[in-house]
Design a protein around this motif. Structure first.
Motif, PDB file in Angstrom:
ATOM      1  N   THR A   1       0.820  -1.206   0.000  1.00  0.00           N
ATOM      2  CA  THR A   1       0.000   0.000   0.000  1.00  0.00           C
ATOM      3  C   THR A   1       0.857   1.261   0.000  1.00  0.00           C
ATOM      4  O   THR A   1       0.624   2.203  -0.780  1.00  0.00           O
TER       5      THR A   1
ATOM      6  N   THR B   1       2.528   1.756  -3.404  1.00  0.00           N
ATOM      7  CA  THR B   1       1.626   2.201  -4.469  1.00  0.00           C
ATOM      8  C   THR B   1       1.190   3.650  -4.279  1.00  0.00           C
ATOM      9  O   THR B   1       1.201   4.444  -5.228  1.00  0.00           O
ATOM     10  N   LYS B   2       0.815   4.012  -3.056  1.00  0.00           N
ATOM     11  CA  LYS B   2       0.220   5.322  -2.820  1.00  0.00           C
ATOM     12  C   LYS B   2       1.205   6.378  -2.350  1.00  0.00           C
ATOM     13  O   LYS B   2       0.959   7.579  -2.516  1.00  0.00           O
TER      14      LYS B   2
ATOM     15  N   THR C   1      -1.005   7.828   2.012  1.00  0.00           N
ATOM     16  CA  THR C   1      -1.563   6.652   2.684  1.00  0.00           C
ATOM     17  C   THR C   1      -2.062   7.030   4.067  1.00  0.00           C
ATOM     18  O   THR C   1      -1.329   7.607   4.866  1.00  0.00           O
TER      19      THR C   1
ATOM     20  N   ASP D   1      -6.244   3.379   5.291  1.00  0.00           N
ATOM     21  CA  ASP D   1      -5.755   2.582   4.160  1.00  0.00           C
ATOM     22  C   ASP D   1      -4.941   1.385   4.654  1.00  0.00           C
ATOM     23  O   ASP D   1      -5.080   0.264   4.153  1.00  0.00           O
TER      24      ASP D   1
ATOM     25  N   ALA E   1      -5.757  -2.560   4.248  1.00  0.00           N
ATOM     26  CA  ALA E   1      -4.819  -3.430   3.540  1.00  0.00           C
ATOM     27  C   ALA E   1      -4.389  -4.616   4.394  1.00  0.00           C
ATOM     28  O   ALA E   1      -4.244  -5.739   3.897  1.00  0.00           O
TER      29      ALA E   1
END
Length: 220
Positions: free
Chosen positions: A32, A35-36, A41, A45, A49
């Motif tokens: 996570t 990606t973010k 994040t 989130d 996750a």
């Protein structure tokens, strides 16, 4: 995490086993954050996750920053296979070419997030000394791995003679260019990243060519 001091005190439960897999939770958090990005994040989130409640997340990692540190440590371990061929290989330049090929495959994947360590270094390290130190150690590891492969290539006669400082300088050049390729991949410029990796391969080929004896001219 709120400090609820209004509830009656309870005896602490020592040695209570976790009801979740900490390593799996760390891996999920890493994906996570990778990606973010760290700032984008949220704790929500991370909880989604990992499948943990916010309170369990804080109990396991201490804070959002603690999650990041655990994710970086996990990423370090995950890079062992990628960097192992540089650090402990036996094939000299082929170890280096193999490493670059794996980097190429990574930066050309659709939606490539780049390198998690590079991303975190550019986003967080400028204002976080601990993360800066972690990122610095990782860059040194990549640089030293490249230098080790170059030394093996030198020992195998694949490169012209060079001293330790020149080997380290060339390793720094390759490491810095790879850093730039990863940043380009993260920003969506996958072709630029691909061209950078190709340019590095051609540079290494030029170094290797300089070690080859000149071929005698042939008569007509």
């Amino acid at each position: 995490m709120q400090d609820d001091r209004s509830t009656p005190a309870r005896s602490p439960r020592r040695g209570r086993p976790r009801s979740f897999d900490l390593d799996a939770a760390t891996a999920a958090a890493l994906r996570t954050l990778w990606t973010k990005g760290y700032e984008a994040t949220t704790v929500e989130d991370l909880a989604e996750a990992t499948g943990l409640s916010a309170s369990s997340l804080y109990a396991a990692f201490g804070s959002k920053h603690g999650v990041l540190q655990a994710a970086l440590a996990r990423y370090d371990r995950d890079r062992d296979e990628l960097l192992g061929s540089l650090e402990h290989g036996t094939a000299g330049l082929d170890d280096l070419y193999g490493f670059l090929d794996r980097v190429r495959r990574g930066v050309t994947e659709p939606g490539s997030p780049g390198c998690f360590m590079v991303n975190t270094a550019t986003e967080v390290a400028p204002r976080d000394e601990r993360i800066a130190d972690h990122a610095h150690r990782y860059r040194e590891r990549v640089r030293d791995g490249i230098a080790a492969a170059l030394r093996r290539a030198l020992d195998r006669g694949e490169l012209p003679h060079m001293g330790p400082e020149e080997i380290l300088g060339r390793a720094r050049l390759l490491q810095a260019a790879l850093y730039g390729a990863q940043v380009a991949a993260r920003s969506g410029a996958s072709q630029e990243a691909l061209h950078t990796v190709g340019a590095l391969e051609r540079q290494i080929e030029q170094w290797a060519t300089a070690s080859s004896p000149a071929r005698p001219a042939t008569g007509s």
